[in-house]
Design a protein around this motif. Structure first.
Motif, PDB file in Angstrom:
ATOM      1  N   ASP A   1       0.833  -1.201   0.000  1.00 43.36           N
ATOM      2  CA  ASP A   1       0.000   0.000   0.000  1.00 43.36           C
ATOM      3  C   ASP A   1       0.871   1.255   0.000  1.00 43.36           C
ATOM      4  O   ASP A   1       2.020   1.252   0.465  1.00 43.36           O
ATOM      5  N   THR A   2       0.293   2.324  -0.482  1.00 41.18           N
ATOM      6  CA  THR A   2       0.980   3.617  -0.376  1.00 41.18           C
ATOM      7  C   THR A   2       1.002   4.066   1.076  1.00 41.18           C
ATOM      8  O   THR A   2       0.107   3.746   1.867  1.00 41.18           O
ATOM      9  N   ASP A   3       2.045   4.782   1.411  1.00 47.25           N
ATOM     10  CA  ASP A   3       2.184   5.325   2.757  1.00 47.25           C
ATOM     11  C   ASP A   3       1.087   6.355   3.018  1.00 47.25           C
ATOM     12  O   ASP A   3       0.623   7.042   2.107  1.00 47.25           O
ATOM     13  N   ARG A   4       0.672   6.461   4.281  1.00 53.04           N
ATOM     14  CA  ARG A   4      -0.378   7.426   4.624  1.00 53.04           C
ATOM     15  C   ARG A   4       0.052   8.853   4.285  1.00 53.04           C
ATOM     16  O   ARG A   4      -0.767   9.663   3.832  1.00 53.04           O
ATOM     17  N   LEU A   5       1.314   9.162   4.484  1.00 62.17           N
ATOM     18  CA  LEU A   5       1.819  10.485   4.122  1.00 62.17           C
ATOM     19  C   LEU A   5       1.675  10.709   2.619  1.00 62.17           C
ATOM     20  O   LEU A   5       1.309  11.797   2.161  1.00 62.17           O
ATOM     21  N   MET A   6       1.939   9.657   1.849  1.00 64.66           N
ATOM     22  CA  MET A   6       1.763   9.737   0.397  1.00 64.66           C
ATOM     23  C   MET A   6       0.295   9.960   0.052  1.00 64.66           C
ATOM     24  O   MET A   6      -0.040  10.769  -0.824  1.00 64.66           O
ATOM     25  N   ASP A   7      -0.605   9.279   0.750  1.00 69.85           N
ATOM     26  CA  ASP A   7      -2.035   9.457   0.494  1.00 69.85           C
ATOM     27  C   ASP A   7      -2.445  10.911   0.703  1.00 69.85           C
ATOM     28  O   ASP A   7      -3.165  11.490  -0.116  1.00 69.85           O
ATOM     29  N   ASP A   8      -1.981  11.474   1.799  1.00 70.15           N
ATOM     30  CA  ASP A   8      -2.354  12.866   2.101  1.00 70.15           C
ATOM     31  C   ASP A   8      -1.782  13.835   1.067  1.00 70.15           C
ATOM     32  O   ASP A   8      -2.447  14.778   0.640  1.00 70.15           O
ATOM     33  N   PHE A   9      -0.537  13.594   0.666  1.00 75.56           N
ATOM     34  CA  PHE A   9       0.121  14.498  -0.278  1.00 75.56           C
ATOM     35  C   PHE A   9      -0.462  14.371  -1.685  1.00 75.56           C
ATOM     36  O   PHE A   9      -0.608  15.348  -2.414  1.00 75.56           O
ATOM     37  N   HIS A  10      -0.803  13.148  -2.039  1.00 75.71           N
ATOM     38  CA  HIS A  10      -1.238  12.807  -3.397  1.00 75.71           C
ATOM     39  C   HIS A  10      -2.712  13.131  -3.633  1.00 75.71           C
ATOM     40  O   HIS A  10      -3.131  13.416  -4.746  1.00 75.71           O
ATOM     41  N   SER A  11      -3.502  13.097  -2.576  1.00 77.54           N
ATOM     42  CA  SER A  11      -4.956  13.215  -2.712  1.00 77.54           C
ATOM     43  C   SER A  11      -5.383  14.629  -3.102  1.00 77.54           C
ATOM     44  O   SER A  11      -4.798  15.620  -2.663  1.00 77.54           O
ATOM     45  N   SER A  12      -6.433  14.699  -3.912  1.00 77.49           N
ATOM     46  CA  SER A  12      -7.003  16.001  -4.294  1.00 77.49           C
ATOM     47  C   SER A  12      -8.467  16.134  -3.890  1.00 77.49           C
ATOM     48  O   SER A  12      -9.114  17.120  -4.222  1.00 77.49           O
ATOM     49  N   ILE A  13      -8.991  15.128  -3.162  1.00 75.52           N
ATOM     50  CA  ILE A  13     -10.426  15.126  -2.847  1.00 75.52           C
ATOM     51  C   ILE A  13     -10.814  16.326  -1.987  1.00 75.52           C
ATOM     52  O   ILE A  13     -11.954  16.798  -2.028  1.00 75.52           O
ATOM     53  N   SER A  14      -9.850  16.868  -1.240  1.00 78.29           N
ATOM     54  CA  SER A  14     -10.177  18.009  -0.367  1.00 78.29           C
ATOM     55  C   SER A  14     -10.626  19.224  -1.165  1.00 78.29           C
ATOM     56  O   SER A  14     -11.357  20.073  -0.658  1.00 78.29           O
ATOM     57  N   PHE A  15     -10.196  19.320  -2.428  1.00 81.30           N
ATOM     58  CA  PHE A  15     -10.631  20.467  -3.232  1.00 81.30           C
ATOM     59  C   PHE A  15     -11.404  20.072  -4.488  1.00 81.30           C
ATOM     60  O   PHE A  15     -12.266  20.814  -4.945  1.00 81.30           O
ATOM     61  N   ASP A  16     -11.132  18.885  -5.066  1.00 84.04           N
ATOM     62  CA  ASP A  16     -11.872  18.566  -6.286  1.00 84.04           C
ATOM     63  C   ASP A  16     -13.228  17.918  -6.013  1.00 84.04           C
ATOM     64  O   ASP A  16     -13.961  17.571  -6.938  1.00 84.04           O
TER      65      ASP A  16
END
Length: 458
Positions: free
Chosen positions: A12-27
């Motif tokens: 799995d991707t690291d949780r830090l990677m999930d937070d950095f990679h994710s765009s759901i907070s704005f898209d």
């Protein structure tokens, strides 16, 4: 949660990677467009026989239910699902099972996000254009009340020639009309369907892209799959148009700030759109105008961010392009908020006609009219210019206005001056005499107001 793309990955991707990679907070704001586009895609898949009508019906019903739940506040998006597209797909699969896995056939997130952003921006352009039209209507209403309100026009922030407040306001109407035209022109390039381009090279499936375009109200489909997924020119265009809107608002706000100061005293802003000081009880601050002036820099920054993000990208899609949304969304939100509050700010301001008229009578704003008078008496303009310049110098030395000089003194400067000069250089007469297309004469301004209203109604 296992990623929908995780087949070739061993962990799995690291949780830090999930937070950095994710765009759901704005898209996440694209949810309606993502669902609408997916419904059209499902219909097309069934139409060309890639999925069955029953499967398409289940997908459409599932997506419609998700839309209803989102708008009712019953859906919580997942950071682990990265973006609005994967969130929607995961929600659909959870709701209708394996049939939901067929929705993504013959498309990529690359063409899907391009579709969503275009649909979103198309609506926002329409709304921004409507706000510009409403603001123009407010300015025209105020202008009609001040056809005869004389004020000084300025160059170099020095009093230059007399005009009217109506004429001044109509200058901004022209700017906002150009802004509307720019948005309409931008919309033509926004309204092109990218879906069907896939990740970059299209698809082997027999898609009916024209059908999807008709379903979603697009005028055309993109003609190159590489360009379709990597193009964000339309976002840059909007940000540029939004930047010009903010330039025009900011210039107007600067004048409102000046006019509301004690030094000018041309207007007083309504209490509902002003603030006070925490220390100085006498203060009444033009904070709305100052904030709009300041927020112009935000939108300029959004434009710069988009240009800089794009400038070094090879074809086709790159993850850098995720950075387009926050800049675009901020430009949209900022310009709309500014247009919305600027309408009542202008509509409720109190105009101090006497102060405007007094300022128009000062500063020798009728000097050009005296020169024009001399030209009408046969004096070459350059010679007339010099004569009036000497008369102004005399007035400054003796603390007088041009129309306060006696006929005898005026004739010392030029023997062709007669008694009718006082009518020619009266401030109201100076304004009324400029009855040409685009001029400040009340009759010309009234015609301009009618023409502006016709454009709005059209």
């Amino acid at each position: 949660m296992a990623k929908l793309w995780s087949g070739r990955f061993q962990k799995d991707t690291d949780r830090l990677m999930d937070d950095f990679h994710s765009s759901i907070s704005f898209d996440s704001r694209l949810y309606k467009y993502d669902i609408t586009g997916s419904i059209a895609h499902a219909k097309m898949l069934a139409r060309v026989g890639i999925i069955s009508d029953r499967e398409a019906g289940a997908i459409i019903d599932g997506l419609s239910g998700i839309l209803e739940d989102i708008e009712a506040g019953r859906v919580e998006f997942s950071v682990a699902a990265e973006d609005i597209h994967m969130n929607m797909e995961q929600l659909l699969i959870d709701r209708i099972g394996d049939v939901g896995k067929k929705l993504h056939t013959a498309r990529s997130r690359n063409d899907q996000v391009a579709l969503d952003v275009r649909m979103y921006l198309r609506d926002e352009i329409d709304e921004t254009g409507q706000l510009l039209a409403k603001l123009t209507g407010v300015l025209l209403d105020v202008a009609e009340q001040h056809l005869d309100t004389v004020m000084p026009g300025y160059t170099h922030l020095q009093r230059a020639q007399p005009i009217t407040l109506a004429h001044h306001l109509l200058a901004y109407c022209q700017m906002f009309e150009r802004d509307r035209q720019r948005l309409a022109d931008c919309r033509r390039r926004v309204n092109v369907l990218p879906l069907g381009a896939g990740a970059l090279a299209g698809t082997t499936f027999p898609l009916d892209r024209e059908y999807v375009a008709r379903e979603l109200g697009f005028d055309a489909v993109t003609e190159n799959s590489l360009d379709a997924v990597s193009d964000r020119d339309f976002a840059v265009e909007f940000a540029a148009a939004a930047s010009l809107i903010m330039v025009h608002l900011s210039r107007f706000c600067e004048e409102i700030i000046l006019w509301s100061s004690a030094e000018f005293g041309f207007i007083e802003l309504d209490d509902a759109y002003s603030t006070g000081s925490s220390m100085m009880p006498q203060k009444k601050n033009p904070d709305v105008a100052e904030l709009i002036r300041g927020k112009s820099g935000r939108v300029f920054g959004d434009l710069t961010a988009l240009l800089t993000m794009l400038k070094g990208l090879p074809l086709a899609y790159n993850k850098d392009m995720q950075e387009d949304k926050e800049a675009l969304f901020d430009a949209v939100d900022t310009v709309k908020k500014c247009l919305l509050i600027f309408q009542p700010l202008v509509a409720t301001m109190r105009v101090r006609k006497e102060n405007m008229a007094r300022a128009a009578r000062g500063g020798f704003t009728n000097a050009t009219d005296l020169a024009d008078y001399l030209v009408q008496q046969g004096v070459p303009f350059r010679e007339a210019h010099a004569i009036v310049g000497r008369a102004v110098a005399y007035c400054l030395e003796h603390n007088k206005a041009l129309d306060e000089l006696s006929l005898e003194v005026l004739r010392d400067f030029s023997p062709v001056i007669n008694e009718d000069v006082y009518e020619a250089i009266g401030v109201s007469r100076c304004v009324a005499a400029r009855n040409v297309i685009g001029g400040p004469a009340p009759e010309a301004v009234q015609k301009a107001i009618r023409a502006a209203r016709e454009k709005l109604d059209g």
